[in-house]
Motif scaffolding. Structure first.
Motif, mmCIF file in Angstrom:
data_model
loop_
_atom_site.group_PDB
_atom_site.id
_atom_site.type_symbol
_atom_site.label_atom_id
_atom_site.label_comp_id
_atom_site.label_asym_id
_atom_site.label_seq_id
_atom_site.Cartn_x
_atom_site.Cartn_y
_atom_site.Cartn_z
ATOM 1 N N VAL A 58 -47.462 98.641 -40.227
ATOM 2 C CA VAL A 58 -46.821 97.656 -39.349
ATOM 3 C C VAL A 58 -47.280 96.241 -39.701
ATOM 4 O O VAL A 58 -46.500 95.289 -39.662
ATOM 5 N N ALA A 59 -48.539 96.092 -40.055
ATOM 6 C CA ALA A 59 -49.036 94.773 -40.448
ATOM 7 C C ALA A 59 -48.494 94.423 -41.829
ATOM 8 O O ALA A 59 -48.689 95.143 -42.800
ATOM 9 N N THR A 103 -34.651 91.872 -37.892
ATOM 10 C CA THR A 103 -35.239 91.175 -36.739
ATOM 11 C C THR A 103 -34.150 90.475 -35.922
ATOM 12 O O THR A 103 -33.417 89.632 -36.437
ATOM 13 N N CYS A 124 -39.741 84.981 -38.180
ATOM 14 C CA CYS A 124 -40.694 85.342 -37.126
ATOM 15 C C CYS A 124 -41.980 85.872 -37.766
ATOM 16 O O CYS A 124 -41.958 86.414 -38.870
ATOM 17 N N GLY A 125 -43.064 85.746 -37.042
ATOM 18 C CA GLY A 125 -44.333 86.378 -37.406
ATOM 19 C C GLY A 125 -44.835 86.007 -38.782
ATOM 20 O O GLY A 125 -44.866 84.837 -39.170
ATOM 21 N N GLU A 182 -53.603 91.636 -34.649
ATOM 22 C CA GLU A 182 -52.662 92.735 -34.458
ATOM 23 C C GLU A 182 -53.233 94.109 -34.783
ATOM 24 O O GLU A 182 -52.835 95.084 -34.163
ATOM 25 N N GLN A 224 -42.661 87.325 -50.551
ATOM 26 C CA GLN A 224 -41.818 86.251 -50.000
ATOM 27 C C GLN A 224 -42.242 84.908 -50.585
ATOM 28 O O GLN A 224 -41.404 84.101 -51.016
ATOM 29 N N GLY A 279 -35.223 92.707 -42.521
ATOM 30 C CA GLY A 279 -33.817 92.313 -42.491
ATOM 31 C C GLY A 279 -33.117 92.713 -41.207
ATOM 32 O O GLY A 279 -31.889 92.649 -41.110
ATOM 33 N N SER A 312 -43.439 86.458 -41.615
ATOM 34 C CA SER A 312 -42.398 85.817 -42.426
ATOM 35 C C SER A 312 -42.329 84.318 -42.114
ATOM 36 O O SER A 312 -42.054 83.499 -42.997
HETATM 37 C C1 F6R Z 1 -47.016 90.896 -38.769
HETATM 38 C C2 F6R Z 1 -45.665 91.424 -38.716
HETATM 39 C C3 F6R Z 1 -44.638 90.727 -37.888
HETATM 40 C C4 F6R Z 1 -43.379 90.498 -38.712
HETATM 41 C C5 F6R Z 1 -42.263 89.912 -37.832
HETATM 42 C C6 F6R Z 1 -41.031 89.587 -38.642
HETATM 43 O O1 F6R Z 1 -47.827 91.642 -39.591
HETATM 44 O O2 F6R Z 1 -45.369 92.383 -39.372
HETATM 45 O O3 F6R Z 1 -45.143 89.522 -37.390
HETATM 46 O O4 F6R Z 1 -43.690 89.643 -39.767
HETATM 47 O O5 F6R Z 1 -41.947 90.817 -36.816
HETATM 48 O O6 F6R Z 1 -40.521 90.731 -39.260
HETATM 49 P P1 F6R Z 1 -39.467 90.646 -40.422
HETATM 50 O O7 F6R Z 1 -40.112 89.970 -41.570
HETATM 51 O O8 F6R Z 1 -39.098 92.064 -40.702
HETATM 52 O O9 F6R Z 1 -38.296 89.845 -39.906
#
Ligand code: F6R
Length: 366
Positions: free
Chosen positions: A156-157, A110, A58-59, A246, A165, A108, A61
């Protein structure tokens, strides 16, 4: 605890040269042509017999997954598909026992990614995790994995998680390419060496901080912003736009540069800043003509270019220079000034950079 920086995000942006190095330390030995990670070595046959690699995340990642799609396909010729974990789990996906699923997650934890992993396991796939948090739910739920060594990411960002990664996924691609013989020996060694010097180049790219700040002051009040890139830098455009929206709450969109003429070009006028990722390696001439199209519609161009660039400099309103690297590794460098640009814009707008409204660091609900 912020190590002298005003925000965790800035500290984490600056940690990137070190954490990329921490991520490949002990795994990459460029001179002897060795790239190895225990989780990959132990399951090498599974990777080599994979008919397909499916990446779920997601996001940010997910953006790292898109970069990996281009790298893995180019280096190994194994077909790769990248899916949002949330879409994957709700659409009865086709998964075969000889598919390898790679789940990417900083936290780890999400929820959607975790659910996608469980589904893939039920369908008999081998699931490999790329996580940052040791002992996290996803790292426990996957069959094997390789950790990123970004250290705790508090902002958070996501910034340093993204580049580490990509580092791990590039090493996986190189390891598989070595086993499959899909890269020439000279290309293989060249990529290993280039990866080894990426931390120095990221360090150099961080020198664009002042320039990014200058540009941020000019565009901080823009209501919209477009990000364009091609090839390996298309996912970087998506990631640049996500970072801006964001933390600064400016509406931003990332697009593959060539898709402009299929719709978004209608948005361009003298009010619209367009960030174009235009390094010298890879589709340069095509990007130059995309820039010309924007310019002739009076768009304001902010270009990320390779040091010494001449052509784009003449066309763009603002340029940020970065050191040269090969096309495939360029996302690790081009993403740096975009992180800095979003950071400064958000600070100038008085936003809570480390804890943007409505967002949580780990999304444990679907
Ligand atoms: C963007 C951000 C989110 C995460 C997403 C996945 O800056 O932080 O888009 O990338 O919520 O989170 P993880 O990688 O922890 O599964």
């Amino acid at each position: 605890e912020k190590g002298g920086y005003d925000h965790f995000m800035l500290k984490e942006i600056y940690e990137q040269p070190n954490v990329i190095k921490d991520t490949y330390r002990g795994r990459l030995h460029a001179n002897s042509g060795i790239v190895q990670m225990a989780g990959v070595e132990d399951n090498l046959e599974k990777f080599l017999h994979a008919q397909r690699i499916l990446i779920v995340a997601c996001g940010t990642s997910w953006h790292a997954g898109l970069v990996a799609e281009y790298i893995i396909e180019e280096f190994t010729r194994i077909p790769v598909e990248v899916e949002y974990a949330s879409e994957f789990r709700y659409r009865n996906p086709i998964i075969n026992p000889n598919d390898v699923v790679i789940a990417i997650s900083q936290s780890g934890e999400t929820a959607d990614t975790l659910a996608a992993i469980k589904l893939a396991k039920e369908k008999g796939a081998f699931v490999f995790g790329v996580c940052n948090v040791v002992g996290s739910s996803i790292s426990r739920e996957t069959h094997a994995g390789a950790y990123t060594h970004a250290g705790p990411e508090i902002g958070v960002a996501s910034t340093k998680a993204f580049t580490t990664q990509i580092t791990v996924l590039t090493m996986i691609a190189l390891r598989l390419a070595k086993a499959k013989g899909t890269l020439s020996n000279s290309d293989f060694y060249r990529y290993l060496q280039e990866l080894e010097v990426i931390p120095e180049k990221v360090h150099e790219a961080l020198e664009s901080n002042e320039k990014a700040k200058e540009i941020a002051a000019k565009f901080k009040d823009a209501p919209n912003c477009l990000y364009l890139g091609r090839g390996y830098n298309f996912p970087v455009a998506l990631e640049g736009a996500l970072k801006l929206k964001e933390i600064s709450y400016i509406h931003a969109e990332g697009y593959p540069a060539a898709e402009m003429k299929h719709g978004p070009i209608a948005l361009i006028d003298e009010q619209m800043p367009v960030v174009v990722i235009a390094p010298k390696q890879g589709h340069y001439d095509k990007v130059v003509s995309n820039i010309q199209e924007i310019k002739s519609r009076s768009g304001k161009i902010i270009a990320v270019v390779t040091k010494g660039d001449v052509q784009v400099k003449e066309l763009a309103d603002h340029v940020i220079e970065i050191p040269e690297t090969s096309d495939a590794l360029s996302p690790l460098i081009t993403t740096i000034p975009l992180q800095l640009l979003s950071y400064h814009i958000a600070v100038m707008r008085g936003c809570n950079v480390d804890q943007p409204r409505n967002l949580a660091k780990s999304v444990t609900v679907e």
